[in-house]
Motif scaffolding. Structure first.
Motif, PDB file in Angstrom:
ATOM      1  N   ARG A  98      12.609 -21.966  53.155  1.00 54.10           N
ATOM      2  CA  ARG A  98      13.785 -22.463  52.435  1.00 54.10           C
ATOM      3  C   ARG A  98      13.379 -23.131  51.127  1.00 54.10           C
ATOM      4  O   ARG A  98      14.029 -22.946  50.096  1.00 54.10           O
ATOM      5  CB  ARG A  98      14.557 -23.436  53.320  1.00 54.10           C
ATOM      6  N   TRP A  99      12.309 -23.931  51.200  1.00 57.77           N
ATOM      7  CA  TRP A  99      11.829 -24.570  49.966  1.00 57.77           C
ATOM      8  C   TRP A  99      11.366 -23.519  48.965  1.00 57.77           C
ATOM      9  O   TRP A  99      11.678 -23.603  47.772  1.00 57.77           O
ATOM     10  CB  TRP A  99      10.677 -25.517  50.283  1.00 57.77           C
ATOM     11  N   LEU A 100      10.630 -22.520  49.455  1.00 60.71           N
ATOM     12  CA  LEU A 100      10.136 -21.467  48.575  1.00 60.71           C
ATOM     13  C   LEU A 100      11.291 -20.664  47.985  1.00 60.71           C
ATOM     14  O   LEU A 100      11.269 -20.296  46.801  1.00 60.71           O
ATOM     15  CB  LEU A 100       9.192 -20.543  49.348  1.00 60.71           C
ATOM     16  N   HIS A 101      12.311 -20.417  48.803  1.00 62.32           N
ATOM     17  CA  HIS A 101      13.486 -19.688  48.315  1.00 62.32           C
ATOM     18  C   HIS A 101      14.178 -20.477  47.209  1.00 62.32           C
ATOM     19  O   HIS A 101      14.597 -19.913  46.188  1.00 62.32           O
ATOM     20  CB  HIS A 101      14.448 -19.428  49.472  1.00 62.32           C
ATOM     21  N   GLY A 102      14.295 -21.800  47.407  1.00 63.45           N
ATOM     22  CA  GLY A 102      14.901 -22.634  46.374  1.00 63.45           C
ATOM     23  C   GLY A 102      14.063 -22.673  45.108  1.00 63.45           C
ATOM     24  O   GLY A 102      14.601 -22.657  43.995  1.00 63.45           O
ATOM     25  N   TRP A 103      12.728 -22.708  45.283  1.00 64.99           N
ATOM     26  CA  TRP A 103      11.853 -22.716  44.106  1.00 64.99           C
ATOM     27  C   TRP A 103      11.990 -21.416  43.319  1.00 64.99           C
ATOM     28  O   TRP A 103      12.068 -21.424  42.090  1.00 64.99           O
ATOM     29  CB  TRP A 103      10.397 -22.906  44.539  1.00 64.99           C
ATOM     30  N   ILE A 104      12.017 -20.298  44.025  1.00 68.15           N
ATOM     31  CA  ILE A 104      12.132 -19.004  43.346  1.00 68.15           C
ATOM     32  C   ILE A 104      13.475 -18.892  42.630  1.00 68.15           C
ATOM     33  O   ILE A 104      13.548 -18.446  41.476  1.00 68.15           O
ATOM     34  CB  ILE A 104      11.942 -17.852  44.355  1.00 68.15           C
ATOM     35  N   ALA A 105      14.545 -19.311  43.309  1.00 68.79           N
ATOM     36  CA  ALA A 105      15.867 -19.263  42.670  1.00 68.79           C
ATOM     37  C   ALA A 105      15.897 -20.156  41.433  1.00 68.79           C
ATOM     38  O   ALA A 105      16.425 -19.770  40.379  1.00 68.79           O
ATOM     39  CB  ALA A 105      16.944 -19.692  43.665  1.00 68.79           C
ATOM     40  N   GLY A 106      15.320 -21.356  41.552  1.00 62.63           N
ATOM     41  CA  GLY A 106      15.268 -22.251  40.400  1.00 62.63           C
ATOM     42  C   GLY A 106      14.417 -21.696  39.276  1.00 62.63           C
ATOM     43  O   GLY A 106      14.755 -21.846  38.097  1.00 62.63           O
ATOM     44  N   PHE A 107      13.313 -21.042  39.630  1.00 60.41           N
ATOM     45  CA  PHE A 107      12.445 -20.450  38.611  1.00 60.41           C
ATOM     46  C   PHE A 107      13.194 -19.398  37.800  1.00 60.41           C
ATOM     47  O   PHE A 107      13.126 -19.383  36.562  1.00 60.41           O
ATOM     48  CB  PHE A 107      11.218 -19.828  39.276  1.00 60.41           C
ATOM     49  N   TRP A 108      13.920 -18.515  38.483  1.00 58.38           N
ATOM     50  CA  TRP A 108      14.641 -17.463  37.763  1.00 58.38           C
ATOM     51  C   TRP A 108      15.774 -18.048  36.920  1.00 58.38           C
ATOM     52  O   TRP A 108      16.013 -17.583  35.791  1.00 58.38           O
ATOM     53  CB  TRP A 108      15.195 -16.431  38.740  1.00 58.38           C
ATOM     54  N   MET A 109      16.458 -19.069  37.442  1.00 63.02           N
ATOM     55  CA  MET A 109      17.527 -19.692  36.659  1.00 63.02           C
ATOM     56  C   MET A 109      16.958 -20.416  35.436  1.00 63.02           C
ATOM     57  O   MET A 109      17.538 -20.365  34.345  1.00 63.02           O
ATOM     58  CB  MET A 109      18.327 -20.662  37.531  1.00 63.02           C
ATOM     59  N   LEU A 110      15.819 -21.084  35.627  1.00 57.88           N
ATOM     60  CA  LEU A 110      15.174 -21.755  34.497  1.00 57.88           C
ATOM     61  C   LEU A 110      14.707 -20.737  33.465  1.00 57.88           C
ATOM     62  O   LEU A 110      14.869 -20.946  32.254  1.00 57.88           O
ATOM     63  CB  LEU A 110      14.001 -22.594  34.993  1.00 57.88           C
ATOM     64  N   LEU A 111      14.131 -19.641  33.934  1.00 56.55           N
ATOM     65  CA  LEU A 111      13.655 -18.620  33.007  1.00 56.55           C
ATOM     66  C   LEU A 111      14.812 -18.019  32.211  1.00 56.55           C
ATOM     67  O   LEU A 111      14.683 -17.768  31.005  1.00 56.55           O
ATOM     68  CB  LEU A 111      12.916 -17.526  33.777  1.00 56.55           C
ATOM     69  N   TYR A 112      15.947 -17.809  32.880  1.00 54.01           N
ATOM     70  CA  TYR A 112      17.113 -17.305  32.151  1.00 54.01           C
ATOM     71  C   TYR A 112      17.567 -18.316  31.103  1.00 54.01           C
ATOM     72  O   TYR A 112      17.901 -17.946  29.971  1.00 54.01           O
ATOM     73  CB  TYR A 112      18.269 -17.001  33.109  1.00 54.01           C
ATOM     74  N   ARG A 113      17.586 -19.608  31.477  1.00 60.79           N
ATOM     75  CA  ARG A 113      18.013 -20.622  30.509  1.00 60.79           C
ATOM     76  C   ARG A 113      17.056 -20.682  29.328  1.00 60.79           C
ATOM     77  O   ARG A 113      17.482 -20.911  28.189  1.00 60.79           O
ATOM     78  CB  ARG A 113      18.114 -21.996  31.175  1.00 60.79           C
ATOM     79  N   VAL A 114      15.767 -20.487  29.574  1.00 62.46           N
ATOM     80  CA  VAL A 114      14.797 -20.453  28.476  1.00 62.46           C
ATOM     81  C   VAL A 114      15.126 -19.316  27.514  1.00 62.46           C
ATOM     82  O   VAL A 114      15.135 -19.494  26.288  1.00 62.46           O
ATOM     83  CB  VAL A 114      13.363 -20.305  29.030  1.00 62.46           C
ATOM     84  N   ILE A 115      15.399 -18.137  28.062  1.00 65.25           N
ATOM     85  CA  ILE A 115      15.738 -16.987  27.219  1.00 65.25           C
ATOM     86  C   ILE A 115      17.015 -17.266  26.436  1.00 65.25           C
ATOM     87  O   ILE A 115      17.100 -16.989  25.233  1.00 65.25           O
ATOM     88  CB  ILE A 115      15.882 -15.722  28.086  1.00 65.25           C
ATOM     89  N   TRP A 116      18.018 -17.825  27.108  1.00 63.40           N
ATOM     90  CA  TRP A 116      19.280 -18.134  26.438  1.00 63.40           C
ATOM     91  C   TRP A 116      19.058 -19.143  25.315  1.00 63.40           C
ATOM     92  O   TRP A 116      19.598 -18.996  24.212  1.00 63.40           O
ATOM     93  CB  TRP A 116      20.276 -18.685  27.458  1.00 63.40           C
ATOM     94  N   ARG A 117      18.264 -20.168  25.586  1.00 66.14           N
ATOM     95  CA  ARG A 117      18.008 -21.188  24.569  1.00 66.14           C
ATOM     96  C   ARG A 117      17.219 -20.624  23.392  1.00 66.14           C
ATOM     97  O   ARG A 117      17.436 -21.036  22.248  1.00 66.14           O
ATOM     98  CB  ARG A 117      17.246 -22.366  25.192  1.00 66.14           C
ATOM     99  N   VAL A 118      16.299 -19.716  23.655  1.00 64.55           N
ATOM    100  CA  VAL A 118      15.535 -19.119  22.554  1.00 64.55           C
ATOM    101  C   VAL A 118      16.478 -18.397  21.594  1.00 64.55           C
ATOM    102  O   VAL A 118      16.391 -18.564  20.368  1.00 64.55           O
ATOM    103  CB  VAL A 118      14.460 -18.159  23.098  1.00 64.55           C
ATOM    104  N   TYR A 119      17.378 -17.593  22.138  1.00 64.15           N
ATOM    105  CA  TYR A 119      18.351 -16.907  21.288  1.00 64.15           C
ATOM    106  C   TYR A 119      19.262 -17.906  20.577  1.00 64.15           C
ATOM    107  O   TYR A 119      19.623 -17.713  19.410  1.00 64.15           O
ATOM    108  CB  TYR A 119      19.192 -15.938  22.117  1.00 64.15           C
ATOM    109  N   ALA A 120      19.642 -18.978  21.275  1.00 65.69           N
ATOM    110  CA  ALA A 120      20.549 -19.958  20.683  1.00 65.69           C
ATOM    111  C   ALA A 120      19.859 -20.807  19.620  1.00 65.69           C
ATOM    112  O   ALA A 120      20.464 -21.164  18.602  1.00 65.69           O
ATOM    113  CB  ALA A 120      21.127 -20.854  21.779  1.00 65.69           C
TER     114      ALA A 120
END
Length: 210
Positions: A98-120
């Motif tokens: 469960r912890w690993l699942h949460g970490w992976i989900a958070g990693f992908w959401m953070l990575l998406y936000r990084v991409i969004w912020r780079v464009y912004a």
């Protein structure tokens, strides 16, 4: 030997601030924060809109890049399925999954936000370079020439200290999209102001070896 040591120190700073620190932050933050905390903050959307950029094209470009690299290729689904708890697992293993699942989900959401912020942030960065850093550099060089004309001294301590800070500022430019803080005009404005000040000090005390 001194010059070689200085170059090695600069190289270490570049490696740390431009590569290691952003990567470590990208890996560590999901371990301590909930995945929902990596959603795009409404304050950032308002700031982007106030800046004059349209949010929809930024989101479309971020979606297209993220989907093409990680969703369509199966990386997101595969990694989440791999960490999915199973009914036959022991309680300790279930908690770990469960912890690993949460970490992976958070990693992908953070990575998406990084991409969004780079464009912004890209147009804001370009405007800051033209509006803050470049004038500061030109004015600093002018101050240096005036010192030379007046037989003034260029302070090497100021030069090397400010050069380190400029390297740090460039590294922070890569770190800003990853930061867990909500990007507000105060944060970005303070960052641009300090960077311009460091550029001015470096240019006004430039050491040419002559």
């Amino acid at each position: 030997m001194i010059l070689f040591a200085e170059k090695s120190e600069f190289n270490r700073h570049i490696l740390f601030w431009w590569l290691i620190a952003p990567l470590l932050t990208l890996l560590i933050l999901p371990a301590f924060m909930q995945p929902e905390s990596f959603a795009i903050a409404s304050a950032e959307v308002r700031y982007l809109t106030h800046w004059g950029s349209r949010v929809h094209p930024v989101t479309e470009r971020a979606d297209a890049l993220f989907n093409s690299l990680f969703v369509d290729s199966g990386w997101v689904r595969g990694s989440l399925d791999l960490a999915q708890p199973r009914t036959r697992d022991l309680p300790a293993a279930t908690g770990l999954f469960r912890w690993l699942h949460g970490w992976i989900a958070g990693f992908w959401m953070l990575l998406y936000r990084v991409i969004w912020r780079v464009y912004a942030l890209l147009p804001i960065y370009l405007a800051a370079i033209l509006g803050y850093a470049l004038p500061a550099f030109v004015d600093g060089l002018t101050t240096r020439l005036k010192k030379r004309y007046d037989f003034g001294q260029h302070n090497p301590i100021f030069f090397y200290s400010s050069m380190h800070f400029v390297l740090l500022a460039v590294g922070l430019a890569l770190f800003v999209p990853i930061t867990p803080l909500t990007l507000t005009p105060w944060i970005l404005g303070g960052y641009f102001f300090l960077t311009a000040a460091a550029v001015w000090i470096m240019a006004s005390n430039l050491q040419t070896g002559g």
